[in-house]
Every structure is written in C-alpha cells, then in structure tokens.
Design a protein around this motif. Structure first.
Motif, PDB file in Angstrom:
ATOM      1  N   ALA A 175       0.822  -1.210   0.000  1.00 43.49           N
ATOM      2  CA  ALA A 175       0.000   0.000   0.000  1.00 43.49           C
ATOM      3  C   ALA A 175       0.857   1.261   0.000  1.00 43.49           C
ATOM      4  CB  ALA A 175      -0.927  -0.003   1.218  1.00 43.49           C
ATOM      5  N   GLY A 176       2.180   1.103  -0.069  1.00 43.22           N
ATOM      6  CA  GLY A 176       3.078   2.252  -0.100  1.00 43.22           C
ATOM      7  C   GLY A 176       3.288   2.899   1.248  1.00 43.22           C
ATOM      8  N   ILE A 177       3.054   2.156   2.329  1.00 46.13           N
ATOM      9  CA  ILE A 177       3.199   2.698   3.682  1.00 46.13           C
ATOM     10  C   ILE A 177       4.513   2.199   4.273  1.00 46.13           C
ATOM     11  CG2 ILE A 177       2.205   2.744   6.009  1.00 46.13           C
ATOM     12  CD1 ILE A 177      -0.531   2.215   4.645  1.00 46.13           C
ATOM     13  N   ASN A 178       5.399   3.140   4.563  1.00 43.16           N
ATOM     14  CA  ASN A 178       6.711   2.782   5.100  1.00 43.16           C
ATOM     15  C   ASN A 178       6.663   2.679   6.624  1.00 43.16           C
ATOM     16  OD1 ASN A 178       9.629   2.367   4.823  1.00 43.16           O
ATOM     17  ND2 ASN A 178       9.796   4.332   5.886  1.00 43.16           N
ATOM     18  N   ILE A 179       7.278   1.633   7.164  1.00 45.17           N
ATOM     19  CA  ILE A 179       7.356   1.442   8.611  1.00 45.17           C
ATOM     20  C   ILE A 179       8.664   2.034   9.107  1.00 45.17           C
ATOM     21  CG2 ILE A 179       7.469  -0.244  10.487  1.00 45.17           C
ATOM     22  CD1 ILE A 179       5.869  -2.165   8.717  1.00 45.17           C
ATOM     23  N   GLY A 180       8.555   3.005  10.045  1.00 48.53           N
ATOM     24  CA  GLY A 180       9.758   3.624  10.599  1.00 48.53           C
ATOM     25  C   GLY A 180      10.371   2.787  11.699  1.00 48.53           C
ATOM     26  N   ASN A 195       1.921  -5.209  18.441  1.00 47.72           N
ATOM     27  CA  ASN A 195       2.945  -4.682  17.542  1.00 47.72           C
ATOM     28  C   ASN A 195       2.729  -3.174  17.423  1.00 47.72           C
ATOM     29  OD1 ASN A 195       5.024  -4.476  15.751  1.00 47.72           O
ATOM     30  ND2 ASN A 195       4.033  -5.624  14.097  1.00 47.72           N
ATOM     31  N   VAL A 196       3.654  -2.386  17.939  1.00 50.85           N
ATOM     32  CA  VAL A 196       3.542  -0.931  17.908  1.00 50.85           C
ATOM     33  C   VAL A 196       4.429  -0.419  16.769  1.00 50.85           C
ATOM     34  CG1 VAL A 196       3.739   1.203  19.225  1.00 50.85           C
ATOM     35  CG2 VAL A 196       3.212  -0.947  20.409  1.00 50.85           C
ATOM     36  N   LEU A 197       3.788   0.178  15.770  1.00 53.06           N
ATOM     37  CA  LEU A 197       4.496   0.616  14.575  1.00 53.06           C
ATOM     38  C   LEU A 197       4.445   2.130  14.446  1.00 53.06           C
ATOM     39  CD1 LEU A 197       2.935  -1.844  11.950  1.00 53.06           C
ATOM     40  CD2 LEU A 197       5.047  -2.184  13.230  1.00 53.06           C
ATOM     41  N   GLU A 198       5.554   2.732  14.053  1.00 54.97           N
ATOM     42  CA  GLU A 198       5.544   4.108  13.574  1.00 54.97           C
ATOM     43  C   GLU A 198       5.557   4.042  12.060  1.00 54.97           C
ATOM     44  OE1 GLU A 198       8.823   6.277  15.120  1.00 54.97           O
ATOM     45  OE2 GLU A 198       7.717   6.984  16.873  1.00 54.97           O
ATOM     46  N   VAL A 199       4.610   4.741  11.433  1.00 55.59           N
ATOM     47  CA  VAL A 199       4.500   4.710   9.977  1.00 55.59           C
ATOM     48  C   VAL A 199       4.530   6.126   9.443  1.00 55.59           C
ATOM     49  CG1 VAL A 199       3.296   2.502   9.844  1.00 55.59           C
ATOM     50  CG2 VAL A 199       1.976   4.587  10.226  1.00 55.59           C
ATOM     51  N   ASP A 200       4.958   6.248   8.195  1.00 58.71           N
ATOM     52  CA  ASP A 200       5.159   7.569   7.602  1.00 58.71           C
ATOM     53  C   ASP A 200       3.887   8.185   7.038  1.00 58.71           C
ATOM     54  OD1 ASP A 200       7.791   7.375   8.274  1.00 58.71           O
ATOM     55  OD2 ASP A 200       8.494   6.839   6.264  1.00 58.71           O
ATOM     56  N   SER A 201       2.805   7.417   6.991  1.00 58.01           N
ATOM     57  CA  SER A 201       1.549   7.949   6.451  1.00 58.01           C
ATOM     58  C   SER A 201       0.389   7.192   7.079  1.00 58.01           C
ATOM     59  CB  SER A 201       1.524   7.803   4.923  1.00 58.01           C
ATOM     60  OG  SER A 201       1.704   6.442   4.552  1.00 58.01           O
ATOM     61  N   PRO A 202      -0.807   7.767   7.033  1.00 58.48           N
ATOM     62  CA  PRO A 202      -1.971   7.075   7.592  1.00 58.48           C
ATOM     63  C   PRO A 202      -2.245   5.752   6.887  1.00 58.48           C
ATOM     64  CG  PRO A 202      -2.447   9.398   7.203  1.00 58.48           C
ATOM     65  CD  PRO A 202      -1.139   9.113   6.536  1.00 58.48           C
TER      66      PRO A 202
END
Length: 580
Positions: A175-180, A195-202
């Motif tokens: 979906a083009g969502i990058n995981i930081g 699983n706690v993720l920081e992502v660059d977009s909604p």
C-alpha cells in the motif's frame, strides 16, 4: 518506541492554545486527543486518574476541562474547551476525576485515562505532559509504548504465531506505507501480542480491513501524526526527504555553541540559522518553508490579539485572582483624570495593613511625570505581558512561548519593540525563530516545565528567548543574542513555581511583566558589549541543576512559597470565581 520526539519550532513557539497552562491544559488535551484517536467509536464513559502535579492543581489549571475536550476530539486552540463539560454531557458522555497522591509516577504530569466507547469496548491509556504543550503516551492497554504524535502510530493486536509479522509488513508495503520503527510485545508465547508501529503515512480504511480480514490480526488502533499546517498551496521543498534525512544531523544543534557556529559559518542571524534546521525537518515530511512561514504569521496574529483585548477592558479570569491590571497600567499614563483614578478593581486589591495603607482616593498623580517615567518601551512590554496572562487565565487563545504560564513575555517584548521599530514581517518571523532557538536549546538540555524545574524553567527561559529576539531585532550579533539570553537566565536563576491556588494567575502575571523588562535590560547590556560571566550553555546547565535541587513543594504544586501565604489562602477560599 525507539526515540523521543524531535523538537521543532512549533514545540517552542506553541502550541497555539486555550489557556491557562501549556503542560496542564494543552499537554493534557493532547494526551486525551491521542487517546480519542485510538477509539473506533465515540466515548461514552470516561475516568481520569491524576498523579503528581496534575493531582495537585488539575482544577485550577483547567486540566479537567482539557482532558474532556481532548476526548471530544477538540484541538488545543478550540474555544469550546472552556465548555467541554457541558458539551460532553449533552452528548451523553459521563466522566469522573480521581486523584492519586500516593503513587510516584515517572513524570510529575501523569494521567491515566479509562474509556468505554459506544460499542462497549474498553481502552486504558497512560500519558505524560512533558512541558510546553508536548505530550506522550507511555502505556496503552497495559502495553509499554512511546507515542508522541510526531509520527503516525499503529498498535496492532495480533496472535503470536509464525508469519503474521511478515503479512503485516507486506500488506503495508504493497500500500506504499513505510514502517519507521516496530516494537513487538507479547503476553506469552503463542498468545496475544502487540505490535507498535511508527508509519510515515496514515493507514487507509481498505488496507486496515485487509489486515483485519486475517484471523491472526485482532484489532488495529491508530494515532495520526500531528501535522503542521493544512490546506497550503503547493510548496516543493529544496531537499528530498532522503537528502534532508542525511543533512539533518549536521543541523540538529546540541547546544548554543553549535547553532552559533552554524550562524557565523553562513553569515546568518540566529533566527535564520534555526530556520535552516526547521527547513530540513519539514523536508523530511515532504513540506516546504511556506508551512512554517504560515504558522509564524498565525502565531504573530494570535499574540497581537491576546495583548489587545485586556488593554481595553477588565477580563474575567478562571480564578478571579487577576483581571484589570493591564488596563490599569495603560490608564496610568493616560489623561490626567484617568491617571488619577488608575487602579485595579477593589476585588483584586490586597487588604490594607499597618505597613501597607489603603490607597488614598484623593491622591493626585502627575500625568506628565508618569508618562516620562512609565511611558516607554520597557513599561509597554510589561503591560502587554500582563495583558496576555489575563487572556490566558480567562481561557482565551494564546501562543505558549515556551509555556502558557510564561506566554506574555515574548509577545510583550516584541509588540512593544514593533511599535517603535515597525519591523517587516520577515524580521518579526526571524525574531520568533531566534526565540525558538533559545527555547529549543533549553528544552533539549534542561526543561521548560515548572513542575520539573520551577518557575525559572518557564519564566527564565521565556525571558531569555525574548532577550535574544530583542537583541536580534535591534541589530545585535548572534553572539550578543546568546549573551543576552545568558544574562536573562542568570537574573532569574532559582525562581520557584508557587501558583496561588494552583492557578496560572498570581504571581504568574507579575512575573511575566518582570521577565519582559528583564529581557530588555539583558538585551541592552548585551548590545553595549557587556558579557555574561557564564556562557549561555553553562547557564542552561546551571538552571537544570538548580531546578533538580528545588523541593517538590516549589515546583508548580501550590504547596510552597507565595501560594502558602495566609492572605493568598484566604483569598482563594473567599473568591466566588474559584472553581473547587
């Protein structure tokens, strides 16, 4: 999470918020707003448990109203915050507040929020307000997290079985969502995991439903990032996100020495040097500089508005301890008849004593002499600073700089100077950026929270910010700016935080006025070539050490200092405006 929030300009010159306290009002609201964003359905039942400084002063600082407002989805600058109780009840939302003075939390501004939503689902969150309106979540449903709102965060509840992590990562990547960053916690092997993720977009709704369609994924909670400015025209940044990421460490100033070095290497003023850093922060988010320029223009407008209203008429504050002081100072240098009667309304006057006789109603003041003594920039800066605190204490809209309790200092100084210098918008913007640079260094290496470092952390930092900004506006060099900031901090070292009745009113308002004049005196000395005995970075370190040595009672608890004087306690007990 693997990192703490990267401080930007908005964290120092901001938030733009409803008063009265950045840490106790805006920060508390941000905790609740992030909690609100985690919900799938609107809240129906709320329970808030306050710890530390929150437990001592939550009513007087509007923490209670801010927490409810955040759970309603209001932003920090929403004027409806003052009516949040009534609005929540109208929506059928019940709420209660509890205090826990026995538990010693990691941070003094800590709250636990328990929610039951319209679907009957429950959520528990722990949050900390870390100063200047910034906040972080440290626990969600018993999971240890570190969510600041700087990046979008997803908490995925899943089965601890092989392949599920790969499925989640692949689905997001497609979906083009990058995981930081990713942080996995599990209750037991093969059991429930988080699983706690920081992502660059909604995460779009269709992607979320794809994840939830897999039986191994139980629930997804999501907190969107706190974006800078919406609905701006296209503004391509000079650097790609990757280029900005590579360059940013060079401009992520560790201290005053680092930003001074950069300013001289580029032949820039201190404000411009800090905007260089801000440009890279924005570029990493795909934004250009129009975002920060737009924000600074709005901040200046809010500052002007927060000054103007109390000058014209008395403002009704939450606690009733102040109101009318700015108007009285303005009238002091007005016409002879006005000057002769200039005084704060009797409801705000101290009782007459043997050592402090009542005002003589027949006393004649010489308006010409008063204008000569009190008619200049110094007096205007003090008056304007007091006006902002009246706006703040009446739950009006202000700009925390760096906190709401010290929000009058910077606009007081800049507005007073601008009346004389008539500076163009670009110079005023860079003066705010200069102030942000000073506040950023203090925040990074010490604290601007009164609950951690006393009033020196708030008022001392605000005075240093205003001193540096004033020095730059008046033509001073970057080195002179840091000298002015150092002098300002030195003059306010050791100032305790002792709000009467836990309200951001008294002695806060008078200290804002004093800090504004201190800023101008410090700028004057620096421009004359008078150096601070200790360099700026050393004064910041000294302030940090002094703050840690202050007892709990002198750090925003209303348990020491002026707050415990008998006349102040009596005033709080008798004042009809004080909320209990």
């Amino acid at each position: 999470m693997s990192h703490s929030k990267t401080l930007g300009l908005r964290d120092i010159i901001g938030p733009i918020m409803i008063g009265p306290s950045s840490s106790h009002t805006a920060g508390a609201l941000r905790i609740a707003l992030m909690t609100h964003d985690l919900l799938d359905q609107p809240p129906r039942e709320l329970r808030f448990t306050m710890y530390g400084s929150f437990a001592q002063t939550y009513r007087g600082h509007g923490t209670d109203r801010a927490l409810v407002a955040g759970m309603l989805g209001f932003r920090t600058d929403d004027l409806r915050i003052r009516d949040s109780f009534e609005i929540a009840r109208a929506h059928g939302i019940s709420f209660e507040f509890k205090v826990d003075t026995q538990t010693k939390p990691r941070h003094p501004n800590t709250v636990d929020i328990w929610v039951r939503d319209a679907a009957g689902d429950e959520l528990s969150v722990r949050g900390e307000s870390i100063g200047g309106g910034a906040a972080r979540l440290t626990r969600v449903d018993g999971i240890n997290v570190e969510v600041t709102g700087e990046y979008s965060a997803a908490i995925i509840y899943q089965q601890d079985v092989p392949g599920v992590l790969g499925f989640i990562a692949t689905t997001l990547a497609q979906a083009g969502i990058n995981i930081g960053t990713s942080n996995l916690n599990r209750q037991s092997k093969g059991g429930l995991a988080y699983n706690v993720l920081e992502v660059d977009s909604p995460i779009p709704e269709d992607v979320k439903q794809t994840l939830l369609a897999d039986p191994r994924v139980i629930r997804i909670r999501f907190i969107p990032a706190d974006t800078l400015v919406a609905n701006l025209p296209p503004d391509p940044p000079r650097f790609s996100p990757e280029e900005a990421q590579d360059l940013f460490p060079q401009l992520d100033y560790q201290d005053g020495t680092a930003i001074l070095t950069h300013a001289y290497s580029r032949n820039e003023n201190l404000g411009r040097a800090f905007l260089d850093r801000e440009e890279l922060l924005l570029a990493m988010q795909g934004q250009g500089m129009i975002a920060v320029r737009s924000y600074l223009n709005r901040a200046m407008k809010v500052m002007r508005k927060s000054v103007s209203s109390p000058l014209e008429h008395r403002t009704q504050t939450m606690g009733g301890l102040i109101g009318g002081e700015a108007h009285a100072l303005t009238q002091l240098c007005a016409t002879p008849s006005a000057a002769a009667t200039a005084s704060v309304p009797a409801t705000n006057s101290a009782p007459a004593t043997a050592s402090a006789p009542a005002d003589n109603p027949n006393q004649q003041l010489d308006p010409n002499l008063l204008r000569q003594v009190f008619g200049g920039v110094f007096s205007k800066a003090a008056t304007y600073a007091m006006a902002v605190l009246e706006t703040n204490a009446s739950m009006g809209r202000i700009v925390a700089a760096p906190t709401a309790g010290s929000a009058g200092v910077l606009p007081g100084v800049i507005m007073a100077l601008d009346e004389v210098g008539h500076f163009p918008d670009t110079q005023l913007q860079e003066a705010l950026a200069n102030a942000a640079a000073i506040g950023y260094i203090v925040t990074r290496n010490a604290t601007v929270a009164g609950a951690e470092g006393g009033c020196q952390a708030e008022m001392g930092t605000a005075s240093a910010m205003a001193a540096s900004a004033a020095t730059q506006l008046l033509g001073g060099s970057p080195q002179q700016c840091l000298a002015a900031a150092a002098i300002a901090i030195t003059n306010m070292l050791g100032l305790v935080c002792d709000p009467v009745g836990g309200l951001v009113e008294e002695p806060c308002q008078k200290r804002n006025a004093s800090a504004a004049t201190n800023a101008l005196v410090s700028a004057q000395m620096a421009l004359a070539g008078i150096h601070s005995t200790a360099f700026f970075d050393e004064t910041v370190d000294a302030m940090s050490r002094v703050g840690r040595s202050l007892p709990f009672e002198l750090r925003e608890t209303a348990l020491g200092g002026i707050a415990t004087c008998a006349s102040c306690l009596n005033r709080c007990d008798k004042d009809p405006h004080r909320r209990s």
